[in-house]
Design a protein around this motif. Sequence first.
Motif, PDB file in Angstrom:
ATOM      1  N   SER A  47      -3.623  19.405  12.926  1.00  0.00           N
ATOM      2  CA  SER A  47      -4.339  18.536  11.831  1.00  0.00           C
ATOM      3  C   SER A  47      -3.902  18.636  10.461  1.00  0.00           C
ATOM      4  O   SER A  47      -4.030  17.579   9.863  1.00  0.00           O
ATOM      5  CB  SER A  47      -5.759  19.536  11.699  1.00  0.00           C
ATOM      6  N   CYS A  57      -8.688  24.537  10.730  1.00  0.00           N
ATOM      7  CA  CYS A  57      -8.965  23.407  11.558  1.00  0.00           C
ATOM      8  C   CYS A  57      -9.919  22.386  10.931  1.00  0.00           C
ATOM      9  O   CYS A  57      -9.512  21.087  11.115  1.00  0.00           O
ATOM     10  CB  CYS A  57      -8.882  23.700  13.028  1.00  0.00           C
ATOM     11  N   SER A  63      -9.202  18.883   9.512  1.00  0.00           N
ATOM     12  CA  SER A  63      -9.527  17.601  10.182  1.00  0.00           C
ATOM     13  C   SER A  63     -10.600  16.773   9.123  1.00  0.00           C
ATOM     14  O   SER A  63     -10.685  15.427   9.387  1.00  0.00           O
ATOM     15  CB  SER A  63     -10.592  18.074  11.487  1.00  0.00           C
ATOM     16  N   ALA A 101      -8.923  13.448  13.769  1.00  0.00           N
ATOM     17  CA  ALA A 101      -9.974  14.431  13.082  1.00  0.00           C
ATOM     18  C   ALA A 101     -11.206  14.445  13.747  1.00  0.00           C
ATOM     19  O   ALA A 101     -11.722  15.611  13.964  1.00  0.00           O
ATOM     20  CB  ALA A 101     -10.087  13.914  11.783  1.00  0.00           C
ATOM     21  N   THR A 118     -12.737  17.940  15.299  1.00  0.00           N
ATOM     22  CA  THR A 118     -14.215  18.079  14.552  1.00  0.00           C
ATOM     23  C   THR A 118     -15.195  18.277  15.802  1.00  0.00           C
ATOM     24  O   THR A 118     -15.837  19.156  15.925  1.00  0.00           O
ATOM     25  CB  THR A 118     -14.620  17.049  13.649  1.00  0.00           C
TER      26      THR A 118
END
Length: 793
Positions: free
Chosen positions: A607, A695, A699, A712, A716
């Motif tokens: 990411s 993360c 993202s 992303a 996610t």
Amino acid sequence: SLIFLNALICTVADHEFSQAGDFLIGGLFEVHDMTEVTPEAITPEAIDCSTQPFIVANYRRLQLMRFAVEQINNSTQLLPGVTLGYEIFDLCSDTRSFPGILDFISVNESVRPWHQLQPLPGNMTSKVISVIGTYSSTKTRTLAPILTMDFIPLVNYGSSSSAFSEKVKYPSIMRTVLPNQQMIEAMVTILLHFRWHWVAFLFDNGEYSTDGADLFLKKIKDTEICLAYSDEVNANTNFSEMFQKIDTQKINVVIIFAPGRTASMVIQAAINLKISKKVWMATDAWAFNRKLLEMSKIDSIGTVIGIIQPESEIPGFHDFLYSLQNISGQGEERVCSQMCNCRQLTTEEIVAADPAYSFPVYSAVYVVAHALHNLLQCESGQCNTSTTVYPYMVLAELKTSNFTLLNKTIKFDENGDPEFGFYSIVFWNNEEAEEVGFFKMYPFVDYYINSTKIQWYTNGKVPTSLCSQDCPVGSAKLQNGIHTCCFDCIVCLNGTYINTTADPYTCVNCFATEWSTTASTSCRPRSVEFISFEDTAAMVTLFGTVGFVVVRSAGGPMCFLILGCLCLCSVSVFFYFGKPQEAFCILRLLPFVLFYTVCLACFVVRSFQIVSIFKIGAKYPSVQRWWMKYHGQWLVIAVAFILQVLLMLISYTSVPPKLYNETVLYPEQIVLACDINRAAVIGSLILCATLCLLCFVFSYMGKELPKNYNEAKAITFCLLLLALTWVIFATIFILYRGKHLQTLNALAVLSSLYSFLLWYFLPKCCIILFQPEKNTPQYFQGLIQSYTKTISQ
């Protein structure tokens, strides 16, 4: 040095009270009984017994002794060539009727002082070799020490006080009547048999009654029987008040442990006061009392249950009574210093008198005769009359008695108490004492009661006498007041049980391996629960671990690292099934947390790299160069991995996972599980949560990147699935702790793995399979250049 007893000089016309013989036996019978307190005497004089009430039953026993002596003298086997004689006295008082006793221990109408009591050849230390009597325990206790001076054996036929079993105090007493200990044993057995636990006990101040009261209290100490009321009864007793107290306490069983005279007062008062609906327990002192049996309205008081030594038929005794002449006693017959007024007495009255203690009197005479038989060596058919017999020699032979009389084996124990005889349990039915059972002590304790023959005042149903009704099954008693018979009932809860035999007052906890429901009387084994490998849920879950395949897309070796770690994470699933062991508990968490940390670190790096390529690299090229120069991605992954290793090492060495049996939430089961200390692993969980947060942040920062190179949304979405999975599992963990929790935990692990496998790697698989042109370095380089131009404009 001699004490002269001129008062003892007397003659008896019809020899009812004396008979000459080679050996004399004394007899003490309460032909009259002093019942009223006389004015205090100012001179040492004997009481005139003829002025006291005449007791036909005791006169009958006197005649039975005479009959036994005559029967022995007529026998050619027991004492051949030897005759027994007797001296019988009317003992109407224990304090003012001593002439008879003094006569027994006298020689030539005088009593030797103590230092002259040693037996000399050819001399006798007393007139009699043994004494038969007495009926009253009080009189026996008073007179026994006098006879003990010469060790004259007193063979007792009616005194049942337990005190006479103490040979240190009463070494010369033997008895043919069962002692009070056995009467109380029989009485308590009957009370327990009919479950009469709430009783009244009435007695008088005599030795017989007070001894019975003491024994009764000791005997019921460790039983369910409670003495709700006890009282000493005499002529001054307020019977109205006494019965009112008994009725107030709802006592339905009344024990009268007293002589017939006292029992008559109580029963007559009950009739006069219209006392009814009671069970009356009679001892052998009055259970055969004809006067009471034939009393008017006796049936109105309730049901009378008696305990007596059974009436034994003495062969020839009735014929002996009918053969007597002049027993009606025309006028008064002088018996030593006393007057025996037999009044107008018919043979039928004697025959019909209370037959209780007949066999004890009869056997007492025969016991002495058998002792003489042994001392005079009469086995050959001729007695050795040259042998000098002293009372102490007779006493020694009495202790070893062992012969058969009327089909009964006559012998004594070490206390001089009989090892023969038993009690009959009788029911008063229409002026008769009907036998309904028995109680035996020899050779072992045994009893039987045919309650169907008893006509209860409750019309067939056995009466009850309880302070509190029995508790329902599975309930413990909570004592209410001073009596254990009065209680409230407490239901035993889950996980406990009541054993009323061992302790009716305590609910006992079941063992950890057992369970019980409310109101249980025992515990049942718990079923041991765990998910085996053969279980369907286990097989389905384990099948899910084969879905990890290697997918190559953009990202190169890091994707292989992620997939490899996901595969290693899936190993932990296998340890959620089968019977738990300590190694299983460790490996359930260790592979998953350790390698999932690597996966999360990889996604944090990916990411960040995407954001760095498209945003940071353009604005901050130096950061990008540093990141590329020092291989920042691998440094972050290595740091996260090492940090997690340290946290897990600290956790497992301080508080390692251990086996745990869930026994609280499911009483009927033992769920085998692992106990992992949450405080110990909190550091590892915080590290994973931190990686997830980073993360998610990176993202979110890359949400405006090119669509074809924007991971992303995928990352996610994977994170949201991950969070949702563990939120659901945490909720289930709070609400449910059964064996299937292990399966759900394994599914949560699989869901965590598949959230990345399916929603991150599956789209890449689709590109490889269906859009291979987009899986080239040139394509991704073009996207980067295009995005760079866009943001620079």
